[in-house]
Every structure is written in structure tokens, then in C-alpha cells.
Write a protein that holds these residues in place. Structure first.
Motif, PDB file in Angstrom:
ATOM      1  N   LYS A   1      24.584  51.286  24.460  1.00 50.65           N
ATOM      2  CA  LYS A   1      23.397  51.948  23.926  1.00 50.65           C
ATOM      3  C   LYS A   1      22.103  51.359  24.479  1.00 50.65           C
ATOM      4  O   LYS A   1      21.014  51.729  24.059  1.00 50.65           O
ATOM      5  CB  LYS A   1      23.381  51.851  22.393  1.00 50.65           C
ATOM      6  N   ILE A   2      22.226  50.444  25.435  1.00 53.58           N
ATOM      7  CA  ILE A   2      21.049  49.815  26.044  1.00 53.58           C
ATOM      8  C   ILE A   2      20.893  50.330  27.464  1.00 53.58           C
ATOM      9  O   ILE A   2      21.767  50.124  28.320  1.00 53.58           O
ATOM     10  CB  ILE A   2      21.173  48.280  26.046  1.00 53.58           C
ATOM     11  N   LYS A   3      19.808  51.026  27.708  1.00 55.41           N
ATOM     12  CA  LYS A   3      19.531  51.524  29.058  1.00 55.41           C
ATOM     13  C   LYS A   3      19.204  50.373  29.989  1.00 55.41           C
ATOM     14  O   LYS A   3      19.758  50.253  31.094  1.00 55.41           O
ATOM     15  CB  LYS A   3      18.367  52.521  29.019  1.00 55.41           C
ATOM     16  N   GLU A   4      18.296  49.513  29.556  1.00 50.80           N
ATOM     17  CA  GLU A   4      17.916  48.328  30.328  1.00 50.80           C
ATOM     18  C   GLU A   4      17.073  47.415  29.453  1.00 50.80           C
ATOM     19  O   GLU A   4      16.552  47.828  28.411  1.00 50.80           O
ATOM     20  CB  GLU A   4      17.147  48.713  31.598  1.00 50.80           C
ATOM     21  N   LEU A   5      16.972  46.179  29.887  1.00 46.88           N
ATOM     22  CA  LEU A   5      16.192  45.165  29.197  1.00 46.88           C
ATOM     23  C   LEU A   5      15.050  44.719  30.081  1.00 46.88           C
ATOM     24  O   LEU A   5      15.245  44.406  31.261  1.00 46.88           O
ATOM     25  CB  LEU A   5      17.075  43.953  28.861  1.00 46.88           C
ATOM     26  N   TYR A   6      13.841  44.697  29.517  1.00 44.27           N
ATOM     27  CA  TYR A   6      12.690  44.071  30.161  1.00 44.27           C
ATOM     28  C   TYR A   6      12.406  42.788  29.386  1.00 44.27           C
ATOM     29  O   TYR A   6      12.050  42.838  28.209  1.00 44.27           O
ATOM     30  CB  TYR A   6      11.472  45.002  30.136  1.00 44.27           C
ATOM     31  N   TRP A   7      12.584  41.642  30.047  1.00 45.78           N
ATOM     32  CA  TRP A   7      12.445  40.349  29.372  1.00 45.78           C
ATOM     33  C   TRP A   7      11.383  39.493  30.041  1.00 45.78           C
ATOM     34  O   TRP A   7      11.423  39.281  31.252  1.00 45.78           O
ATOM     35  CB  TRP A   7      13.768  39.591  29.379  1.00 45.78           C
ATOM     36  N   MET A   8      10.435  39.014  29.235  1.00 43.88           N
ATOM     37  CA  MET A   8       9.524  37.995  29.710  1.00 43.88           C
ATOM     38  C   MET A   8      10.177  36.643  29.457  1.00 43.88           C
ATOM     39  O   MET A   8      10.284  36.192  28.327  1.00 43.88           O
ATOM     40  CB  MET A   8       8.183  38.069  28.964  1.00 43.88           C
ATOM     41  N   GLY A   9      10.614  36.020  30.534  1.00 47.33           N
ATOM     42  CA  GLY A   9      11.253  34.725  30.381  1.00 47.33           C
ATOM     43  C   GLY A   9      11.734  34.196  31.717  1.00 47.33           C
ATOM     44  O   GLY A   9      11.905  34.934  32.685  1.00 47.33           O
ATOM     45  N   GLY A  10      11.933  32.900  31.752  1.00 49.93           N
ATOM     46  CA  GLY A  10      12.485  32.279  32.934  1.00 49.93           C
ATOM     47  C   GLY A  10      11.483  32.100  34.061  1.00 49.93           C
ATOM     48  O   GLY A  10      10.297  32.448  33.960  1.00 49.93           O
ATOM     49  N   SER A  11      11.981  31.555  35.133  1.00 49.16           N
ATOM     50  CA  SER A  11      11.207  31.327  36.353  1.00 49.16           C
ATOM     51  C   SER A  11      12.210  31.041  37.453  1.00 49.16           C
ATOM     52  O   SER A  11      13.110  30.217  37.275  1.00 49.16           O
ATOM     53  CB  SER A  11      10.253  30.139  36.173  1.00 49.16           C
ATOM     54  N   LEU A  12      12.064  31.711  38.565  1.00 50.98           N
ATOM     55  CA  LEU A  12      13.005  31.501  39.672  1.00 50.98           C
ATOM     56  C   LEU A  12      12.338  30.887  40.898  1.00 50.98           C
ATOM     57  O   LEU A  12      12.940  30.833  41.960  1.00 50.98           O
ATOM     58  CB  LEU A  12      13.688  32.825  40.052  1.00 50.98           C
ATOM     59  N   ASP A  13      11.099  30.412  40.738  1.00 48.95           N
ATOM     60  CA  ASP A  13      10.434  29.776  41.880  1.00 48.95           C
ATOM     61  C   ASP A  13      10.314  28.262  41.710  1.00 48.95           C
ATOM     62  O   ASP A  13       9.586  27.602  42.447  1.00 48.95           O
ATOM     63  CB  ASP A  13       9.060  30.406  42.124  1.00 48.95           C
ATOM     64  N   GLY A  14      11.029  27.738  40.716  1.00 50.09           N
ATOM     65  CA  GLY A  14      11.101  26.282  40.581  1.00 50.09           C
ATOM     66  C   GLY A  14      10.097  25.633  39.664  1.00 50.09           C
ATOM     67  O   GLY A  14      10.173  24.433  39.428  1.00 50.09           O
ATOM     68  N   HIS A  15       9.137  26.397  39.116  1.00 55.37           N
ATOM     69  CA  HIS A  15       8.182  25.749  38.209  1.00 55.37           C
ATOM     70  C   HIS A  15       8.369  26.256  36.793  1.00 55.37           C
ATOM     71  O   HIS A  15       8.798  27.385  36.561  1.00 55.37           O
ATOM     72  CB  HIS A  15       6.739  25.974  38.678  1.00 55.37           C
ATOM     73  N   GLY A  16       8.062  25.380  35.831  1.00 57.56           N
ATOM     74  CA  GLY A  16       8.198  25.725  34.433  1.00 57.56           C
ATOM     75  C   GLY A  16       6.924  25.439  33.675  1.00 57.56           C
ATOM     76  O   GLY A  16       5.914  25.042  34.250  1.00 57.56           O
ATOM     77  N   ASN A  17       6.979  25.629  32.339  1.00 51.72           N
ATOM     78  CA  ASN A  17       5.797  25.348  31.510  1.00 51.72           C
ATOM     79  C   ASN A  17       6.175  24.558  30.256  1.00 51.72           C
ATOM     80  O   ASN A  17       5.465  24.593  29.256  1.00 51.72           O
ATOM     81  CB  ASN A  17       5.063  26.641  31.138  1.00 51.72           C
ATOM     82  N   VAL A  18       7.315  23.861  30.327  1.00 48.67           N
ATOM     83  CA  VAL A  18       7.778  23.032  29.208  1.00 48.67           C
ATOM     84  C   VAL A  18       7.561  21.570  29.558  1.00 48.67           C
ATOM     85  O   VAL A  18       8.142  21.065  30.519  1.00 48.67           O
ATOM     86  CB  VAL A  18       9.271  23.287  28.907  1.00 48.67           C
TER      87      VAL A  18
END
Length: 314
Positions: free
Chosen positions: A152-169
Motif C-alpha cells: 500500500k506504499i507507492k514510495e517513501l520520501y525520507w529526510m535522513g542520512g548522508s552519503l557524502d561522508g559528513h554528519g551532524n551528530v
């Protein structure tokens, strides 16, 4: 043929900070969609004032008169957001524009957010677009409770993660490579990545064309004759950071990409998440990982045109 048109159906789950509230506002203002529900998780904003603020937002800005109630999450973090960040939910909930008519009329759901999500998905007329601008825990719990909801899920748009190696924690139990929504519950990210859901990921690197800066704040202020602009301007005025801190419209871009995919430039990647150790919550490129559509760039001019169009509707 015109009678065959079917509005896209959406469900949003967010974690109650300024960008989340503006994201919900945009979905309330959008035309040609149907919003099935909203869940609020105890993440970047305290959950109780955030739920109440969403009730008031619904009262004031539900232009399509969708039948909506606000679901409070009972999910708990592995790693909590800093308390100072979370206070914004209280301040936003006190804004005069949301309180001029007294107590909210929009009801709270009788179900916790992960079960409300299941309920709304099961009752949907078509596969639903999920917009999630906080941790993925409620979706992970929903999948564990009812795995068949993936259909029942067409797609998910998620704000999260990072794939360029930098974080904010930046805490003693992390190595600073993580993004906060993933760090809040790394196991939930793995559960969702291990599912068959089509995932669109808006990471820390996705919105560098869209800073929350003085220019953006002035743009909102100059259009404050529109109530939705006035509310957004007041909200973003609360976000005060040190000059070296870079803040971007991560959550709002996520919502706008769900509504208008043409805003984004994307890359097809495969990714996974680390769930243990000092790097827990870090999302990485992995040839054996989950297929993901990663937003790599946003069209600033088109974003602003669509953003303005939505907020000028009231």
C-alpha cells in the motif's frame, strides 16, 4: 477521461520542529492531493506541543477539508535529540496565528502513530506516498506489525542520512559521521532499508542550494500579507544559530520533492546503515545495499516558485 482523474494520496510522519511544521503546512495547502493523516514522533521537537500545533495547523490551513486527525507516536529513541533543539515545538505552538481561535478542534487519533499509519494505508484507495521528515521508527514498527503494508506504499520520501561522508551528530557516543534522524534509531533505518519500499532519500548533502539564511527569511517576510507566509516567517525567525552553522531546508525540500519531483536532480545508488559502535546511524554507499533514489541537487528557482505558489493559496 477527465472523470478518471484520481488525486494522489499522502501520509506524513514528522518530528515536530519548524521545518516539519512548514512541511505539514505545505501539504495542507497543496492542491490535487489527498492527505490521509499525520503522525508526530518525539524527535527533534517535544511530541505533545508538536501534536497540538498540528491540530491548530489543520484547523487553520486545511484548504481541501481533508478528514484529518493527528496521531501521537509512542516510539522511543535509541539516541535522543538535544533538549535545546526540541524546545521549538513549544514556541511554535504558542504563535498567535495558531491560537486566535482558542482550543483546537481537530481531533487526536485514538491510535499511536505507527498503528494510525497502518490504518490509513489499509483504508487508502491507492498506493500512498509517505513523507517522513524525522526518524523512521514508526514506519519500521508498522512494517513489523503488518509486513503486507508495503503493497500500500507507492514510495517513501525520507529526510535522513548522508552519503557524502559528513554528519551532524556531535556527541560522546558518536563519531560525527551520522545524520540525526538516522542516529535517533539506526535499527529502524535498517528495517526500512531491508524492505521492498521504493525510497527517495533527501540527505544532508541534498539541499545545499536552499539555505535558511537572511535572504530566505526576508523573502518570507515580504510576503507576510499571506497568512501561511506569515506563519512560516515567524517560525523560521525562531531558528537562531551561530554564524558558522549551516542550516538548510532539508525537511521542506523532502516535502516539495514528493509534491514536485521535477525540482530534484537524483542519482540511483545502493546504501546500507551501520547499526553498532561509534558509527551507528551512519548511512553508507554499499554495492550490496538497498536501492535508493538520492537527491543530489535542488533547482532553487523552481523550488521557490512552487513553494510561493502553495503558501499564497491562503
Amino acid at each position: 477521461m477527465k472523470g478518471l482523474f484520481q488525486m494522489r494520496e499522502f501520509y506524513i510522519n514528522h518530528d515536530g520542529n519548524i521545518d516539519d511544521f512548514v512541511s505539514y503546512l505545505l501539504l495542507l495547502q497543496a492542491s490535487d492531493i489527498k492527505l490521509l493523516g499525520v503522525g508526530v514522533i518525539d524527535g527533534d521537537g517535544y511530541v505533545d506541543p508538536a501534536v497540538e500545533a498540528c491540530q491548530k495547523l489543520t484547523d487553520r490551513f486545511n484548504l481541501r477539508n481533508d478528514s484529518l486527525e493527528v496521531a501521537r507516536s509512542n516510539s522511543r529513541p535509541i539516541n535522543s535529540f538535544p533538549n535545546d533543539w526540541r524546545m521549538a515545538a513549544y514556541s511554535f505552538n504558542y504563535l498567535p496565528l495558531l491560537n486566535e481561535h482558542g482550543k483546537p478542534k481537530t481531533k487526536k487519533s485514538n491510535l499511536p502513530a505507527h498503528l494510525d499509519m497502518i490504518d490509513k494505508l489499509e483504508k487508502a484507495d491507492q498506493p500512498v506516498t509517505l513523507v517522513m521528515t524525522g526518524p523512521l521508527t514508526d514506519l519500521a514498527r508498522a512494517l513489523e506489525e503488518k509486513p503486507e503494508i508495503v503493497n500500500k506504499i507507492k514510495e517513501l520520501y525520507w529526510m535522513g542520512g548522508s552519503l557524502d561522508g559528513h554528519g551532524n551528530v556531535f556527541t560522546v557516543n558518536a563519531d560525527s559521521t551520522q545524520e540525526w534522524n538516522a542516529f535517533w534509531d539506526p535499527d529502524a533505518v535498517k528495517t526500512v532499508f531491508d524492505s521492498s519500499i521504493k525510497i527517495n532519500m533527501i540527505g544532508l548533502e541534498s539541499s545545499e542550494e536552499l539555505p535558511i539564511d537572511d535572504s530566505f527569511r526576508m523573502h518570507l517576510s515580504q510576503l507576510r500579507r499571506y497568512p501561511a507566509f506569515d506563519l512560516a516567517a515567524q517560525g523560521y525567525a525562531m531558528i537562531v544559530s551561530i554564524p558558522t552553522a549551516e542550516l538548510f531546508l532539508w525537511d521542506v525540500l523532502t516535502t516539495m520533492c514528493a509534491l514536485y519531483p521535477e525540482i530534484a536532480t537524483t542519482e540511483e545508488v545502493t546504501a546500507s546503515v551501520i547499526t553498532e559502535g561509534m558509527a551507528a546511524g551512519k548511512t553508507i554507499r554499499d554495492p550490496n545495499g538497498c536501492p535508493i533514489t538520492l537527491v543530489t541537487k535542488a533547482n532553487h528557482q523552481l523550488f521557490l516558485e512552487k513553494f510561493d505558489e502553495l503558501l499564497k493559496r491562503q
